[in-house]
Scaffold this motif. Structure first.
Motif, PDB file in Angstrom:
ATOM      1  N   TYR A   1      62.106  66.456  54.746  1.00 48.51           N
ATOM      2  CA  TYR A   1      63.141  65.169  54.743  1.00 48.51           C
ATOM      3  C   TYR A   1      63.689  64.834  55.978  1.00 48.51           C
ATOM      4  O   TYR A   1      64.404  65.872  56.404  1.00 48.51           O
ATOM      5  CB  TYR A   1      64.327  65.226  53.515  1.00 48.51           C
ATOM      6  N   HIS A   2      63.443  63.879  56.490  1.00 47.76           N
ATOM      7  CA  HIS A   2      63.997  63.409  57.972  1.00 47.76           C
ATOM      8  C   HIS A   2      63.370  64.315  59.138  1.00 47.76           C
ATOM      9  O   HIS A   2      64.018  64.683  59.963  1.00 47.76           O
ATOM     10  CB  HIS A   2      65.528  63.209  58.001  1.00 47.76           C
ATOM     11  N   MET A   3      62.121  64.953  58.836  1.00 48.73           N
ATOM     12  CA  MET A   3      61.748  66.137  59.916  1.00 48.73           C
ATOM     13  C   MET A   3      60.204  65.700  59.742  1.00 48.73           C
ATOM     14  O   MET A   3      59.622  64.849  59.147  1.00 48.73           O
ATOM     15  CB  MET A   3      61.837  67.363  59.118  1.00 48.73           C
ATOM     16  N   ASN A   4      59.449  66.544  60.765  1.00 41.27           N
ATOM     17  CA  ASN A   4      57.844  66.335  60.941  1.00 41.27           C
ATOM     18  C   ASN A   4      57.315  66.792  59.626  1.00 41.27           C
ATOM     19  O   ASN A   4      57.453  68.172  59.340  1.00 41.27           O
ATOM     20  CB  ASN A   4      57.603  67.040  62.357  1.00 41.27           C
ATOM     21  N   LYS A   5      56.928  65.860  58.955  1.00 38.98           N
ATOM     22  CA  LYS A   5      56.418  66.344  57.649  1.00 38.98           C
ATOM     23  C   LYS A   5      55.030  67.203  57.665  1.00 38.98           C
ATOM     24  O   LYS A   5      54.769  67.945  56.578  1.00 38.98           O
ATOM     25  CB  LYS A   5      56.287  64.988  56.707  1.00 38.98           C
ATOM     26  N   LYS A   6      54.481  67.494  58.758  1.00 37.35           N
ATOM     27  CA  LYS A   6      53.418  68.173  58.955  1.00 37.35           C
ATOM     28  C   LYS A   6      53.883  69.551  58.909  1.00 37.35           C
ATOM     29  O   LYS A   6      53.383  70.634  58.585  1.00 37.35           O
ATOM     30  CB  LYS A   6      52.597  68.046  60.158  1.00 37.35           C
ATOM     31  N   HIS A   7      54.907  69.801  59.728  1.00 35.99           N
ATOM     32  CA  HIS A   7      55.498  71.186  60.002  1.00 35.99           C
ATOM     33  C   HIS A   7      56.736  71.624  59.258  1.00 35.99           C
ATOM     34  O   HIS A   7      57.240  72.761  59.442  1.00 35.99           O
ATOM     35  CB  HIS A   7      55.737  71.326  61.517  1.00 35.99           C
ATOM     36  N   TRP A   8      57.468  70.693  58.433  1.00 32.00           N
ATOM     37  CA  TRP A   8      58.582  71.219  57.738  1.00 32.00           C
ATOM     38  C   TRP A   8      58.365  70.851  56.205  1.00 32.00           C
ATOM     39  O   TRP A   8      57.764  69.686  55.886  1.00 32.00           O
ATOM     40  CB  TRP A   8      59.770  70.337  58.437  1.00 32.00           C
ATOM     41  N   ASN A   9      58.869  71.682  55.417  1.00 27.85           N
ATOM     42  CA  ASN A   9      59.068  71.257  54.091  1.00 27.85           C
ATOM     43  C   ASN A   9      60.417  71.377  53.679  1.00 27.85           C
ATOM     44  O   ASN A   9      61.352  72.057  54.323  1.00 27.85           O
ATOM     45  CB  ASN A   9      58.565  72.657  53.456  1.00 27.85           C
ATOM     46  N   THR A  10      60.881  70.503  52.684  1.00 28.64           N
ATOM     47  CA  THR A  10      62.422  70.498  52.049  1.00 28.64           C
ATOM     48  C   THR A  10      61.844  71.191  50.738  1.00 28.64           C
ATOM     49  O   THR A  10      61.237  71.162  49.780  1.00 28.64           O
ATOM     50  CB  THR A  10      62.694  69.057  51.598  1.00 28.64           C
ATOM     51  N   LEU A  11      62.865  72.257  50.493  1.00 27.48           N
ATOM     52  CA  LEU A  11      62.827  73.132  49.287  1.00 27.48           C
ATOM     53  C   LEU A  11      64.037  72.648  48.410  1.00 27.48           C
ATOM     54  O   LEU A  11      65.303  72.958  48.779  1.00 27.48           O
ATOM     55  CB  LEU A  11      62.840  74.774  49.656  1.00 27.48           C
ATOM     56  N   ILE A  12      63.712  72.152  47.309  1.00 28.48           N
ATOM     57  CA  ILE A  12      64.906  71.885  46.439  1.00 28.48           C
ATOM     58  C   ILE A  12      65.161  73.194  45.552  1.00 28.48           C
ATOM     59  O   ILE A  12      64.388  73.626  44.881  1.00 28.48           O
ATOM     60  CB  ILE A  12      64.669  70.798  45.540  1.00 28.48           C
ATOM     61  N   LEU A  13      66.560  73.499  46.027  1.00 30.05           N
ATOM     62  CA  LEU A  13      67.194  74.924  45.335  1.00 30.05           C
ATOM     63  C   LEU A  13      67.707  74.641  43.915  1.00 30.05           C
ATOM     64  O   LEU A  13      68.532  74.772  43.514  1.00 30.05           O
ATOM     65  CB  LEU A  13      67.889  75.398  46.264  1.00 30.05           C
ATOM     66  N   ASP A  14      66.473  74.607  42.834  1.00 33.49           N
ATOM     67  CA  ASP A  14      66.927  74.112  41.372  1.00 33.49           C
ATOM     68  C   ASP A  14      66.412  75.250  40.544  1.00 33.49           C
ATOM     69  O   ASP A  14      66.507  75.104  39.261  1.00 33.49           O
ATOM     70  CB  ASP A  14      66.215  72.906  41.083  1.00 33.49           C
ATOM     71  N   ASP A  15      66.185  76.401  41.201  1.00 33.35           N
ATOM     72  CA  ASP A  15      65.905  77.870  40.421  1.00 33.35           C
ATOM     73  C   ASP A  15      64.517  77.671  39.830  1.00 33.35           C
ATOM     74  O   ASP A  15      63.997  78.446  38.925  1.00 33.35           O
ATOM     75  CB  ASP A  15      67.045  78.177  39.443  1.00 33.35           C
ATOM     76  N   SER A  16      63.651  76.876  40.158  1.00 30.74           N
ATOM     77  CA  SER A  16      62.238  76.829  39.689  1.00 30.74           C
ATOM     78  C   SER A  16      61.191  77.652  40.481  1.00 30.74           C
ATOM     79  O   SER A  16      59.979  77.448  40.183  1.00 30.74           O
ATOM     80  CB  SER A  16      61.865  75.183  39.555  1.00 30.74           C
ATOM     81  N   ILE A  17      61.657  78.192  41.454  1.00 32.02           N
ATOM     82  CA  ILE A  17      60.840  79.050  42.429  1.00 32.02           C
ATOM     83  C   ILE A  17      61.333  80.381  42.550  1.00 32.02           C
ATOM     84  O   ILE A  17      62.688  80.690  42.677  1.00 32.02           O
ATOM     85  CB  ILE A  17      60.651  78.233  43.798  1.00 32.02           C
ATOM     86  N   PRO A  18      60.391  81.388  42.429  1.00 32.60           N
ATOM     87  CA  PRO A  18      61.113  82.562  42.480  1.00 32.60           C
ATOM     88  C   PRO A  18      61.594  83.151  44.060  1.00 32.60           C
ATOM     89  O   PRO A  18      61.494  82.541  44.913  1.00 32.60           O
ATOM     90  CB  PRO A  18      59.613  83.623  42.644  1.00 32.60           C
TER      91      PRO A  18
END
Length: 87
Positions: free
Chosen positions: A40-57
């Motif tokens: 989000y608001h970053m270079n989408k090729k090199h950056w990910n946004t991780l939504i911290l909703d407890d769905s990822i280990p």
């Protein structure tokens, strides 16, 4: 000139973090986890946004943070690396 490897924010009471990522691995993570989206608001090729909703280990989140730090640290000059390591 400052560098960052993580950017935290909240949106609709859900914490999010932007993390730098190898472009191939970024796409891979997005295809595996619904909570990983283009930065989000970053270079989408090199950056990910991780939504911290407890769905990822937790260990996957920790690995993503470590990889982001390592990517940014590897691009620092020798002098910048020494400064980080001495603090």
């Amino acid at each position: 000139q400052g560098k960052m490897f993580a950017l935290f924010t909240t949106k609709e009471d859900t914490a999010r973090v932007n993390l730098k990522c190898d472009p191939f691995h970024a796409q891979e993570l997005r295809s595996i986890f619904d909570c990983v989206v283009p930065g989000y608001h970053m270079n989408k090729k090199h950056w990910n946004t991780l939504i911290l909703d407890d769905s990822i280990p937790k260990n996957v989140v920790e690995d993503m943070i470590d990889q982001s730090y390592d990517l940014v640290f590897s691009k620092l000059t020798k002098k910048e690396k020494e400064k980080v390591l001495s603090s």
